[in-house]
Each structure stands twice: as C-alpha cells, then as structure tokens.
Design an enzyme around this catalytic site. Sequence first.
Site, PDB file in Angstrom:
ATOM      1  N   SER A  10       1.532 -19.104 -13.304  1.00 42.89           N
ATOM      2  CA  SER A  10       0.364 -19.436 -12.894  1.00 42.89           C
ATOM      3  C   SER A  10      -0.503 -18.551 -11.748  1.00 42.89           C
ATOM      4  CB  SER A  10       0.454 -20.999 -12.615  1.00 42.89           C
ATOM      5  OG  SER A  10       1.757 -20.792 -10.904  1.00 42.89           O
ATOM      6  N   GLU A 115     -11.585   0.136   1.715  1.00 43.81           N
ATOM      7  CA  GLU A 115     -10.305   0.478   1.575  1.00 43.81           C
ATOM      8  C   GLU A 115     -10.050   2.044   0.949  1.00 43.81           C
ATOM      9  OE1 GLU A 115      -8.159  -2.775  -0.679  1.00 43.81           O
ATOM     10  OE2 GLU A 115      -9.314  -4.471   1.152  1.00 43.81           O
ATOM     11  N   HIS A 243       3.187  -0.979   0.027  1.00 43.39           N
ATOM     12  CA  HIS A 243       2.229  -1.187   0.845  1.00 43.39           C
ATOM     13  C   HIS A 243       2.687  -0.797   2.382  1.00 43.39           C
ATOM     14  CE1 HIS A 243      -0.833  -2.835   3.241  1.00 43.39           C
ATOM     15  NE2 HIS A 243      -1.300  -2.728   1.856  1.00 43.39           N
ATOM     16  N   ARG A 291      -3.019   4.773  -1.498  1.00 44.74           N
ATOM     17  CA  ARG A 291      -1.556   4.350  -0.023  1.00 44.74           C
ATOM     18  C   ARG A 291       0.103   5.132  -0.420  1.00 44.74           C
ATOM     19  NH1 ARG A 291      -2.092  -2.206  -2.296  1.00 44.74           N
ATOM     20  NH2 ARG A 291      -3.881  -2.667  -1.053  1.00 44.74           N
ATOM     21  N   HIS A 352       5.318  -3.269  -3.030  1.00 49.78           N
ATOM     22  CA  HIS A 352       4.075  -3.842  -2.760  1.00 49.78           C
ATOM     23  C   HIS A 352       3.391  -4.653  -4.182  1.00 49.78           C
ATOM     24  CE1 HIS A 352       0.367  -5.931  -1.274  1.00 49.78           C
ATOM     25  NE2 HIS A 352      -0.816  -4.737  -2.498  1.00 49.78           N
ATOM     26  N   GLU A 376       0.486  -8.018 -12.796  1.00 50.73           N
ATOM     27  CA  GLU A 376       1.892  -6.845 -12.316  1.00 50.73           C
ATOM     28  C   GLU A 376       2.302  -6.864 -13.263  1.00 50.73           C
ATOM     29  OE1 GLU A 376       3.509  -6.014  -8.989  1.00 50.73           O
ATOM     30  OE2 GLU A 376       2.620  -7.627  -8.145  1.00 50.73           O
ATOM     31  N   ARG A 387      -1.964   3.175  -8.365  1.00 54.28           N
ATOM     32  CA  ARG A 387      -2.798   1.370  -8.147  1.00 54.28           C
ATOM     33  C   ARG A 387      -3.944   1.769  -6.903  1.00 54.28           C
ATOM     34  NH1 ARG A 387      -3.776  -3.190  -6.265  1.00 54.28           N
ATOM     35  NH2 ARG A 387      -1.739  -3.234  -5.243  1.00 54.28           N
TER      36      ARG A 387
END
Length: 543
Positions: A10, A115, A243, A291, A352, A376, A387
């Site tokens: 969901s 970012e 992360h 990242r 992450h 994901e 990513r």
Amino acid sequence: MQTDFLVIGSGIAGLTFALKAAQQFPNKKVLVITKAQTDETNTKYAQGGIAGVTDFEKDSFDKHIEDTLIAGDGLCNKAVVEIVVKEGVDRIRDIIDWGARFDKEADGDFKLGKEGGHSEFRILHHKDVTGREMERALLDALAAYKNIEVIKHCFVVDLITQHHLGYLVTKATPDIECYGVYVLNRETNQIEKVLANITLLATGGNGQVYRSTTNPYIATGDGVAMVYRAKGRIENMEFIQFHPTALYEPGVRGQSFLITEAVRGDGGILRNKNGEAFMERYDERKDLAPRDIVARAIDSEMKITGTEHVFLDVRHISLEKFTEHFPNIYEKCKSLGIDVTRDLIPVAPAAHYSCGGIKTDEWGRTSIKNLYAAGECASTGLHGANRLASNSLLEAMVFSHRSFMDATQKIQTQTLTSTNGVPIPIGKALIPDWNATGTTQPKEMILITQSLKEVQQVMSDYVGIVRTNTRLERAMKRLDLLWAETESLYQTTTLSPQLCELRNMITVSYLIVKGANFRKESRGLHFNTDYPSKNPLVQNIVL
C-alpha cells in the site's frame, strides 16, 4: 476470495495502480493487501522528495537523463531512463491532482531542491516529509472508490502458480502463470487463497536484512523472495544503497532516523571527528557527490579515525531556513538534546534502498504471466548500479501507470488458464487449499528471533558498503546454515508472520550475496576490494 486486480502493498506504487484500475473499471474489483497498517510503507518515510523536470528554463529532460545515467555507472537501461524522466512529469501531475501539496514559492512556483548527483534544482518536496504527504493524498483519494477493498494485517505467504496444480515448475518452464496468492489471515490465523486475474507486487524494499537501516520493520523483501521461490527472474540484488546520513544513536538497532540528502543540498557539510570537511578528498563534487561515493567516503573516515560515525554540520544554515525546510529533522534532533545551531549532528551510513529486485520489462511485466512489479521490489533498469537521489518515487508512479496500461489490455478478455489451456473457474477446487497437515505450534520463538539477529549481523559485517571475497564466502556459509534451520521450522510448525519474514529475509540475503559473488568487479554500490576496478564486459546479474 477472488478479485479482478490484486495489489500487494500500500505504498505509492500499489496505491497508484489501485486508483487507476478502480477509476478505469468501476465494475471490477480491486483488492489491496498490506501486512501492517495501510500507511506503514517505505513511501511514508521518504523525506527528500520526488525528482522531476518542471522548470524547463533552467532544466531539461536531457540533463535529468544524463544525471541518472552517470549515477547508474553504466548499468542503466537508457530507454527506461528516458521513459521515466519524460513520463514522470505527467505522473507528478497525477498525484498533485489527487491532492498532494508540494512546497511553493511566494509567486506560486514550486520550491525545488537539489541533491547529490543532480546537476540542477529539480526536487519537489513537502518540508522533509514528502513521502508521508504523498501517501496521505493517495489514501484520501482511495476513499472515493467503492470498488477498492483494503485488507490490513494480512501476510502474503506465496504466489500461486502451476506448481500448486501439480506441475513441475523450474526456471526453464515457459509461461509460468500467477493465479493469485496464499495469505495468512492474522485475525483467524488461517492460510487462505486469494485468486486474481492480475496481480501487482508493490512490496517495497529489504533493508531489514541489515542491522541498521532507514527502512521500517515491514521491509523484509517479501515480494522478491516470493518471486524467486516461484522461479521468476531476479536481478542485480548486490546493489544495496546505503544512505550516507542516518542519524547515529548509540545502541539503536533496526530502523534509523533518516537525515535527508536535501540537508546537504541546502549547504550541510560532512566533517570527521577532527572537524575536517573530508569530502573534497574523495570527489570534486564534495558533499553533493552520488550516494555510493559519499557512503564509502564516510566508511573510510570512520575506519581511519576509529569512530562509529561522522558529523553533519548545519550550524551555518539559519535556524529559520532549517526549521522551514526540515521541521521533522529539527524536532528529532531537539528531542535528543542536539541543538543544530550549535551542535554537529552525528551520522553514519545505513541500508536504504535496493536497486535490484524482480526483473521487469518496460511495462512492469515480470517473467511470470499476469504478474507485475513496481516500486522498490522491482528492477526496471532505471537505477543500474546506483540510484540517483529522489528518482524512486518517480519510478514507482511511472511503472505503476505503465503496469496498469498493460493490464488494461489483458483484463478485457482474460480468463485464468492452466498450463494445458483448460480454463480455471475462479474460486473452484482446481487450486488447492493450503496444506498444513502435520505442523504444530512453535515451542520457542527464540529460534526465530535469534536467527533474525544472526541474519542482520552476517549481512552488516560481511556484505556491507565494502566487501571482499572472503567475507562473501563466510556470509554464504552462515546463510546456508540459517536456511536449513529455518526450512526445518517452516516444514514442521504452523506459520507466523515472524517465521515467514525470517524465511524471506534469508532468501533475499542469499540473493544479495550470490549476486555479489558473481560480480567480479567494483561498480556503483558494489565495492569489492579484491576487484577494485570496473569491468566493462560485466553487465546485469540475473538470478
């Protein structure tokens, strides 16, 4: 139970699909199953925002595509990248139409963040709780459709395929078909079957296989594990994104509080225990490098200085600006006695995001007929080896939409059929009930809880940011033992969510290690000191 459309999960991927299906087919039933509360999803914890080209004066599709390809380190499917970037603008409009409120400037234009890995300001956000706002909008929109049913606290155990009709199904079997799922009803403690014409897996990530993760406790890789058991195709599981900046809290296991990358986009600086801004030694982009580079740099600094964390310095950012952009982070730090105007914020990398997963084509189709995957849990080809920040929510919406479009063509004429072409009347006895004969209640839950801790310990110690062949070999041996012990429990005891999750986590961990063993190079998120360079001949690892 029977339904036309079955959605497992969901979050943003599952609810986007459910809304579109319910709107397009008001006379067909859409069933959403989630194992926790409806809003307890990875989407809810997404802070930074959703990347999309909305300012065409300063930005362009080509720039966003190029940034994504660079971050993916040569393994992105360029055609998929173009699809997501170009179609993503319409999908952002969809969720705005459903009521999502992104921050705006005084003149009405969107406030755009920047970012790591992005060449322009293009991140739409709602403070530092963007995911929560998008989840709210989707759930509110869901209430308007009477043909959507949501079942909470219901654990999906396995996909139903020809295997359950008595056929031998292997990875070489052509046209494996999905007829629905077996679920553990937590209210009755019974295993029930749910049959469906179309099934979408939107089960999220698998961060809980690590000791420290930004993912909620539900992120146990259930969808990936189910597809692997059903002999579907899985790829690139070795690419686990850590992360760089999860809030470091001594003694805290499981879910870590995320310090969004947008903080560095607004000027936050990483410093080691000596107060040195170290990122310039690792990449010319400094704190806004992708990242994988930032996480490895932090890991290196922690090992050099012998500490368990580094620091994020935001003292030079005005308090007014910080509290406006990051109120949730400010309150969390304040609750721990950290004054962001005077104190450095302790941070460390945490698992992450999984860039690999269930292999899909450009329409979200898996290798199993009538089964789609989005979000994901899917490997669409967008992320490659790493990513790009804030591309995940965009990808989830684009591929949910594309899955819906493809499913629309099928649902008009489709009937469930067995391998020999004989129609299966939905709900009839051709698909057997779950067989729990000979099983008993587990006598000791410690057998499950201790094995869970061992999985997380093994993966964190041996299959983390930096890997070696020796560590991977040791991890595989430990996982083999844990798998044998857990399968014995699975065969002899009645099922519980805890046992099912443990089984799924061991399967996912095995797939991560197996993929890492096959990849004889260092690329993107997979860094093996025994193969420090990149091999241009090595492409996707399909399991």
